[in-house]
Enzyme design. Structure first.
Site, PDB file in Angstrom:
ATOM      1  N   ASN A  74       0.881  -1.168   0.000  1.00  0.00           N
ATOM      2  CA  ASN A  74       0.000   0.000   0.000  1.00  0.00           C
ATOM      3  C   ASN A  74       0.917   1.215   0.000  1.00  0.00           C
ATOM      4  O   ASN A  74       1.483   1.581   1.034  1.00  0.00           O
ATOM      5  CB  ASN A  74      -0.890  -0.032   1.248  1.00  0.00           C
ATOM      6  CG  ASN A  74      -1.782   1.187   1.331  1.00  0.00           C
ATOM      7  OD1 ASN A  74      -1.721   2.087   0.481  1.00  0.00           O
ATOM      8  ND2 ASN A  74      -2.612   1.228   2.356  1.00  0.00           N
ATOM      9  N   ARG A  84      -2.595  -2.092  -3.531  1.00  0.00           N
ATOM     10  CA  ARG A  84      -3.765  -1.251  -3.357  1.00  0.00           C
ATOM     11  C   ARG A  84      -3.711  -0.151  -4.419  1.00  0.00           C
ATOM     12  O   ARG A  84      -2.694   0.543  -4.537  1.00  0.00           O
ATOM     13  CB  ARG A  84      -3.754  -0.610  -1.975  1.00  0.00           C
ATOM     14  CG  ARG A  84      -4.872   0.368  -1.843  1.00  0.00           C
ATOM     15  CD  ARG A  84      -4.655   1.329  -0.719  1.00  0.00           C
ATOM     16  NE  ARG A  84      -5.669   2.358  -0.821  1.00  0.00           N
ATOM     17  CZ  ARG A  84      -5.514   3.575  -0.354  1.00  0.00           C
ATOM     18  NH1 ARG A  84      -4.401   3.931   0.232  1.00  0.00           N
ATOM     19  NH2 ARG A  84      -6.478   4.438  -0.483  1.00  0.00           N
ATOM     20  N   ARG A 108      -8.645  16.864   5.748  1.00  0.00           N
ATOM     21  CA  ARG A 108      -9.597  17.166   4.661  1.00  0.00           C
ATOM     22  C   ARG A 108     -10.907  17.703   5.236  1.00  0.00           C
ATOM     23  O   ARG A 108     -11.368  17.236   6.276  1.00  0.00           O
ATOM     24  CB  ARG A 108      -9.902  15.904   3.844  1.00  0.00           C
ATOM     25  CG  ARG A 108      -8.751  15.485   2.960  1.00  0.00           C
ATOM     26  CD  ARG A 108      -9.044  14.167   2.268  1.00  0.00           C
ATOM     27  NE  ARG A 108      -8.002  13.198   2.566  1.00  0.00           N
ATOM     28  CZ  ARG A 108      -8.124  11.891   2.424  1.00  0.00           C
ATOM     29  NH1 ARG A 108      -9.249  11.376   1.983  1.00  0.00           N
ATOM     30  NH2 ARG A 108      -7.129  11.087   2.717  1.00  0.00           N
ATOM     31  N   LYS A 114       3.422   0.925   3.133  1.00  0.00           N
ATOM     32  CA  LYS A 114       3.045  -0.130   4.076  1.00  0.00           C
ATOM     33  C   LYS A 114       3.058  -1.434   3.298  1.00  0.00           C
ATOM     34  O   LYS A 114       2.674  -1.467   2.126  1.00  0.00           O
ATOM     35  CB  LYS A 114       1.652   0.120   4.634  1.00  0.00           C
ATOM     36  CG  LYS A 114       1.552   1.363   5.507  1.00  0.00           C
ATOM     37  CD  LYS A 114       0.136   1.521   6.031  1.00  0.00           C
ATOM     38  CE  LYS A 114      -0.038   2.883   6.680  1.00  0.00           C
ATOM     39  NZ  LYS A 114      -1.416   3.301   6.784  1.00  0.00           N
ATOM     40  N   GLU A 138      -7.190  -3.873   5.737  1.00  0.00           N
ATOM     41  CA  GLU A 138      -7.230  -3.679   4.288  1.00  0.00           C
ATOM     42  C   GLU A 138      -6.241  -4.588   3.568  1.00  0.00           C
ATOM     43  O   GLU A 138      -6.551  -5.148   2.520  1.00  0.00           O
ATOM     44  CB  GLU A 138      -6.959  -2.210   3.960  1.00  0.00           C
ATOM     45  CG  GLU A 138      -8.154  -1.333   4.291  1.00  0.00           C
ATOM     46  CD  GLU A 138      -7.814   0.125   4.435  1.00  0.00           C
ATOM     47  OE1 GLU A 138      -7.019   0.459   5.351  1.00  0.00           O
ATOM     48  OE2 GLU A 138      -8.322   0.936   3.649  1.00  0.00           O
ATOM     49  N   HIS A 142     -12.227   3.687   0.153  1.00  0.00           N
ATOM     50  CA  HIS A 142     -12.159   2.832   1.352  1.00  0.00           C
ATOM     51  C   HIS A 142     -12.945   1.538   1.152  1.00  0.00           C
ATOM     52  O   HIS A 142     -13.336   0.895   2.124  1.00  0.00           O
ATOM     53  CB  HIS A 142     -12.778   3.534   2.590  1.00  0.00           C
ATOM     54  CG  HIS A 142     -11.858   4.492   3.270  1.00  0.00           C
ATOM     55  ND1 HIS A 142     -12.339   5.548   4.028  1.00  0.00           N
ATOM     56  CD2 HIS A 142     -10.518   4.576   3.333  1.00  0.00           C
ATOM     57  CE1 HIS A 142     -11.331   6.230   4.516  1.00  0.00           C
ATOM     58  NE2 HIS A 142     -10.202   5.654   4.104  1.00  0.00           N
ATOM     59  N   HIS A 183     -15.730   4.175   8.917  1.00  0.00           N
ATOM     60  CA  HIS A 183     -14.260   4.080   8.943  1.00  0.00           C
ATOM     61  C   HIS A 183     -13.706   5.453   9.313  1.00  0.00           C
ATOM     62  O   HIS A 183     -13.788   6.400   8.523  1.00  0.00           O
ATOM     63  CB  HIS A 183     -13.752   3.625   7.563  1.00  0.00           C
ATOM     64  CG  HIS A 183     -12.258   3.538   7.475  1.00  0.00           C
ATOM     65  ND1 HIS A 183     -11.600   2.402   7.060  1.00  0.00           N
ATOM     66  CD2 HIS A 183     -11.288   4.435   7.746  1.00  0.00           C
ATOM     67  CE1 HIS A 183     -10.292   2.610   7.100  1.00  0.00           C
ATOM     68  NE2 HIS A 183     -10.089   3.849   7.492  1.00  0.00           N
TER      69      HIS A 183
END
Ligand code: ADP
Length: 599
Positions: free
Chosen positions: A7, A89, A238, A14, A384, A177, A205
């Protein structure tokens, strides 16, 4: 199968190694978890967890490329060999990637063309894929898209009410997500010991990025992120929802350009814009110390989430479970409590002690609702990367579907009656007369007909199909639903909770009953044909129908395997007209993503 998952973000990488057991259960186990973060001046921070033991330090890798190139040596040093596939991802798959995809040069070019939709996220994801293809040239690389889970969102959810030329340029809601929402919804269903296909779940989430997702009967129905991951909730940096009128106002009043505004909405807003810190732990500490700005930020944050939960319960026509996940959802009992306070009216109530003492070790998914509350509230850690590993394995394991033609039947509008409605329409003790048997064994069309009535009009001579069912179901086309003036949802047969009411008129009387649907397109299939074609019950496929200029590929066709079924695809009259099909037409099952154009 051993899978390496990446990811990649602009300032971090990650990764994880997962072992997926073959055969029944398909259990997936994490072998290693790692992260490189804060690339700066030729170095970065590294954390590594192997066998449950975490270590951290610094490493001499100044960017993403160097970090990925260092992974083979790192795995070797940990004694981890035998990687069989690499999963990535990918944030944005646009409208075209509705399932995992093998990342060959052609697919990469297609994803590259989507970069304008996700300029902050996709470039790092793609860079990781390119480097990984160089480092592991012989391994399959598979992309799993954050947007893919939401491809089932209906047009009334995905469409912005803007000029047609903008919509043609790709302006629509996608949602993100998806991997996380899908994982936690499945985990919640497991914790409740109920099939996901029978539940209405709201997944919340709350991490640095945050979104809410309504999952109706196993499919994503709506999520709070839109064209980009900026819409919706208040996040770390955000803004979430703001009036688009702000753009003109800021330009005129402060002389700001589009890029400055976008930069501020993405990186200087949210908790950071309100308090100076994007970290909820800081904000909670400051609020507890009496800081008014932090207190407002927390109230605003909770209010926005609560509002979405209410609106998604309304959108789905009910909710069985709310699931909290992400750093804040998992770790902040006070935020969970603020969000749930005031939702008593929908029978959603927390148990104070259970909420306070949540233990998430070993992927637990504890329930924290008050005893007797109707709506379950669950907390669970999102996973994830684990979900990506599962999807990569499933993608690589899937049997090749052997193409073979499937007969297509066009279902006109019809009604399935239950005993009570039959007697109300035709009189006590009435029995329907069989006119013709249908191809599905045991099913028949009756001599009798009924009339449907809605606020906009009537449809007469509507067929009745037997035998009787436990619950009345009325299947119409989208065009019919406009003629009636009732918004019928697209549903699988038998999934009737929360469906609208229509009046049915018969010779003896009239009934107002719910159960009005537009039937989701599906293929009835017997087990023998399913096996020959490599298909399973409940699977969604794409089917190409018709020839020539009206040939059409229908996505999201549900395979329904039943012991004695006659293998046949059912579509309604709108769909048949769109594909210009006539009698004796056949369809061909093709891979979901394979039919989609690069365009
Ligand atoms: P990402 O979206 O980057 O994966 P995470 O899911 O790790 O982020 O969530 C990070 C957020 O979770 C931060 O705002 C952090 O402050 C918050 N968080 C982590 N632990 C706690 C806690 N105990 N209480 C409140 N907030 C927490």
């Amino acid at each position: 199968m051993r899978i390496l998952v990446f990811n990649a973000g602009s300032s971090s990488l990650k990764f994880g190694v997962f072992d997926r057991a073959r055969g029944a259960g398909h259990e997936t186990r994490q072998v290693l978890k790692g992260a490189f973060a804060r690339f700066r001046d030729g170095a970065c921070e590294v954390t590594l967890t192997v066998d449950g033991k975490a270590r951290s330090g610094t490493a001499p890798h100044g960017d993403l490329t160097a970090a990925i190139a260092a992974v083979p040596a790192l795995l070797e040093a940990e004694g981890i060999a035998g990687i069989e596939a690499v999963g990535h991802r990918i944030a944005h798959g646009g409208a075209e990637f509705t399932a995992p995809a093998l990342l060959d040069a052609q697919t990469l070019a297609r994803i590259e063309r989507l970069t304008p939709l996700a300029p902050l996220h996709n470039p790092a994801n793609l860079q990781a894929v390119r480097v990984a293809r160089d480092v592991w040239p012989d391994l399959p690389q598979v992309g799993v898209f954050d947007t893919a889970f939401h491809h089932t969102n209906p047009p009334c959810v995905t469409t912005y009410a803007v000029p047609q030329s903008w919509r043609e340029a790709g302006l629509r809601r996608y949602g993100f997500h998806g991997t996380s929402h899908k994982y936690v919804a499945e985990r919640a269903a497991q914790a409740l010991a109920r099939p996901l296909s029978e539940l209405k779940i709201i997944s919340v989430h709350l991490g640095n990025g945050a979104s809410v997702c309504a999952i109706s009967l196993g499919r994503s129905f709506e999520s709070s992120m839109g064209l980009t991951p900026l819409e919706g909730l208040v996040m770390g940096t955000r803004s979430g929802d703001v009036d688009p009128g702000a753009f003109g106002y800021l330009q005129r009043q402060l002389g700001l350009g589009i890029e400055e505004i976008e930069q501020a909405l993405n990186h200087e807003s949210g908790l950071k814009g309100l308090t100076g810190s994007s970290d909820m732990r800081d904000v909670e500490d400051r609020a507890a110390g009496g800081d008014a700005a932090a207190q407002l930020a927390i109230n605003l944050y909770a209010h926005r989430v609560r509002k979405y939960i209410g609106s998604y319960a309304a959108g789905m026509g009910g909710v069985d479970a709310v699931v909290f996940t992400g750093g804040i959802g998992e770790n902040s009992p006070s935020m969970r409590r603020r969000i749930c306070d005031g939702l008593d009216f929908m029978e959603l109530r927390l148990d104070v002690d259970r909420n306070q003492s949540v233990d998430l070790s070993d992927r637990a998914a504890p329930q924290i609702q008050a005893y007797g509350a109707r709506v379950a509230v669950i907390v669970t850690e999102t996973a994830e990367q684990l979900q990506i590993a599962r999807e990569v394995a499933a993608h690589l394991d899937r049997p090749e579907a052997a193409p073979r033609p499937i007969p297509v039947a066009v279902s006109g509008r019809h009604v399935h009656l239950a005993q009570a409605e039959l007697e109300a329409l035709f009189g006590p003790g009435y029995a329907l007369r069989v006119k013709v048997p249908l191809r599905q064994p045991g099913n028949w069309a009756a001599e009798e007909r009924v009339t449907l009535e809605g606020p906009k009009g009537r449809i007469e001579h509507v067929a009745i199909l037997g035998p009787l069912r436990p619950r009345t179901q009325i299947e119409v086309s989208r065009t019919d639903s406009f003629a009636l003036g009732i918004d019928a949802p697209v549903r699988d047969s038998g999934h009737l909770d929360g469906t609208p009411v229509v009046r049915i008129i018969g010779p003896h009387g009239a009934v107002d009953t719910d159960g009005l649907i537009v039937a989701a397109r599906h293929v009835h299939m017997n087990p023998r044909d399913a096996e020959a074609m490599g298909l399973e019950d409940g699977q969604n496929v794409a089917v190409k129908i018709g020839q020539g200029e009206r040939a059409l590929t229908f996505g999201q066709v549900m395979i329904r395997v039943q012991p004695k079924a006659f293998t046949e695809m059912h579509i309604d009259t709108d769909e048949a007209n769109a594909a210009g099909i006539g009698p004796g037409c056949e369809g061909e099952v093709i891979e979901l993503e394979a039919h989609l154009d690069a365009g």
